[in-house]
Design an enzyme around this catalytic site. Sequence first.
Site, PDB file in Angstrom:
ATOM      1  N   GLU A 117      -8.174  -5.553  -6.039  1.00 26.84           N
ATOM      2  CA  GLU A 117      -7.140  -5.493  -7.084  1.00 26.84           C
ATOM      3  C   GLU A 117      -7.032  -6.800  -7.876  1.00 26.84           C
ATOM      4  O   GLU A 117      -6.992  -6.773  -9.110  1.00 26.84           O
ATOM      5  CB  GLU A 117      -5.790  -5.117  -6.464  1.00 26.84           C
ATOM      6  N   LYS A 138      -0.741   4.580   1.643  1.00 24.38           N
ATOM      7  CA  LYS A 138      -1.718   3.482   1.600  1.00 24.38           C
ATOM      8  C   LYS A 138      -1.525   2.518   2.772  1.00 24.38           C
ATOM      9  O   LYS A 138      -2.477   1.891   3.236  1.00 24.38           O
ATOM     10  CB  LYS A 138      -1.560   2.747   0.277  1.00 24.38           C
ATOM     11  N   ASP A 198       0.991 -10.819  -7.224  1.00 25.27           N
ATOM     12  CA  ASP A 198       1.212  -9.378  -7.373  1.00 25.27           C
ATOM     13  C   ASP A 198       2.479  -8.965  -6.623  1.00 25.27           C
ATOM     14  O   ASP A 198       2.488  -8.859  -5.395  1.00 25.27           O
ATOM     15  CB  ASP A 198      -0.025  -8.642  -6.822  1.00 25.27           C
ATOM     16  N   ASP A 223      -6.301   2.790 -10.004  1.00 28.84           N
ATOM     17  CA  ASP A 223      -5.479   1.922  -9.155  1.00 28.84           C
ATOM     18  C   ASP A 223      -4.719   2.860  -8.219  1.00 28.84           C
ATOM     19  O   ASP A 223      -3.801   3.562  -8.636  1.00 28.84           O
ATOM     20  CB  ASP A 223      -4.525   1.110 -10.054  1.00 28.84           C
TER      21      ASP A 223
END
Length: 621
Positions: free
Chosen positions: A189, A89, A213, A26
């Site tokens: 994800e 990211k 999330d 991850d």
Amino acid sequence: MAKIPINLQTGSIEEKDEGDIIVGIDLGTTNSLVAYIKDGEPTAVRDTSGSNALVPSVIHFGELGKISVGNDAREQLISDPEHTIYSVKRLMGKSYRDVENIEGFFGYKIIDEDTDSLVKIRVENRFYTPIELSAEILKQLKTRIESALDRTVTKAVITVPAYFNDAQRQATRDAGKLAGLDVLRIVNEPTAASLAYGLNNQSETAQKIAVYDLGGGTFDISILEIHDGIFEVLSTNGDTFLGGDDIDQFIIDYWLDINGKSKEDILNDKSKVQALRLMAERAKKALSSSDQFKDHVGFLNCQITRETLEQLIANFVQKTLDCCQRALQDAKLQASDIDHVVMVGGSTRIPYIKSAVGAFFGREVYDKLNPDEVVALGAAIQADILAGNQKDILLLDITPLSLGIETMGGLMDVIIPRNSKVPARAGRQYTTSIDGQANLKISVFQGERDLVEHNRKLGEFILRGIPPMPAGLPKIEIHFILDADGILLVKAKELRSEVEQSIEIRSQYGLSEEEMALMLLESIKHAESDMAVRALLEARNEANNILLSAAKFLQQHREILSEEEYATTEQLTAKLRTAVQGEDKDYINEVMEELNAYTSPLAHRAMDKTIAEAMRGKKID
Ligand code: AMP
């Protein structure tokens, strides 16, 4: 289509090694972690103390080029912000223009050009791509699992947000490659989180899953459908700047309020701000399991009850539920159509959030797994499926090698990445590089290397009859359509004129398994040098474009430039021209930046003048 086991130590192709290990990673905005299947159970790899699996996604560049990643690097965020990179990211696969609006968010230097080329980050005199920086995080995770297992690890599954586009996925793949990892698959994800809860093989009928999330800095909601083992993303929504950090800030504001202080009172005292932030996070976490919290920072009274916290975050939570509502709308569903709700991200530990989300969807949420680890655990399960260890789970057919076209400088631009599910279709837009260009040659290649000359050519065709336009203006869409039998159809269309051309390529099966394995092996062996060549070629391409624009500019706007300005611009373009001949991509970038910095006020002046003239009714050339 087949999977080929290669022994990376010997380079030989072998019978499947039962001990073959593929890890799940991850790669997060704030934290990253790696997991694998241990005695049949997905397990996150912890630090040597055994307590923490999370590696902060932070990179610090110290003296003498020493790079540190993780907790050590995070400690430098306050003391050495210019050399400490976080949230990389958010930059993956992005151009300067894409990140214009969020640049203020970063404490480090993103080169601020107004262009469509991919962002780079400057640390001292070196330029780093987000891919190189992410590779540093991946290297750290690789080292962590290798020392935990006492063996080398070279294969991984990496997760990305469901909304990542092709460029962002490709950038993630490249980062893996650069870190010495063969990325067998990029997984969404939310799909990984659902897999961790075993939601892939529960029911005969199609199931709808909502994955909520909420991390430290971002919020994502994804609506998925699973049918016959295939996950499909129906919709995504969220807010890229909403997360647990905001909750910490609410708590700080509350404490300042009850102590009769204003933000300005403490703003100048950096260590106090930091101490308050840490205390607020501690309070927030404590209130997830107890009813009240009491402590102090200096003379500031830091107490808060769970009830107060819930009042402070009510609007914030409602915002996330509004996103859920929009995601449902986009998927053309009602909350009651959702069969399962999966909680991901550290902030979903807050009981109020769990119950609000549960109430919104009208069902109990899945929250038994560690919400920080659930995505990595799912990635490890996906990795295990790919390794062939979970026979009862359906594996889709996949393309064994990437398919793409040749772009400027002989670079391979992947359109359908290897291990994509078949049938697959993907497209991308290109343009011309020469004024008035009428024909465009499209060469199709298969393979994993960055330069097409090392890959296998499948065919080529010419898109003819593009109407004359200045370079960069035509919009040429190239589509790859790969059917279930491995037949590839490549279509090219110029969107302004609708000129169109296509070819069909049947040679997917033309490669023997040995040849395919060799190509993969070569790509892994050469990953680092390939990336270096790619970076150099990209810098050269960009520099050549800038040189062309600079020459045009000097020719068109000579009259508004002073002698000195003209001479300096010429001097800098000459310097860039020499740099392009060389092999040092950092130097090319540096000179490019120098030229840009010098000419951008001149360009603004030219633009102002053109506008003024147009307003006076003069002709614009
Ligand atoms: P992630 O980005 O998923 O690692 O999420 C990290 C966020 O979760 C941070 O904002 C943490 O403060 C928050 N967090 C971690 N544990 C808890 C907890 N027990 N209660 C509330 N928030 C938490």
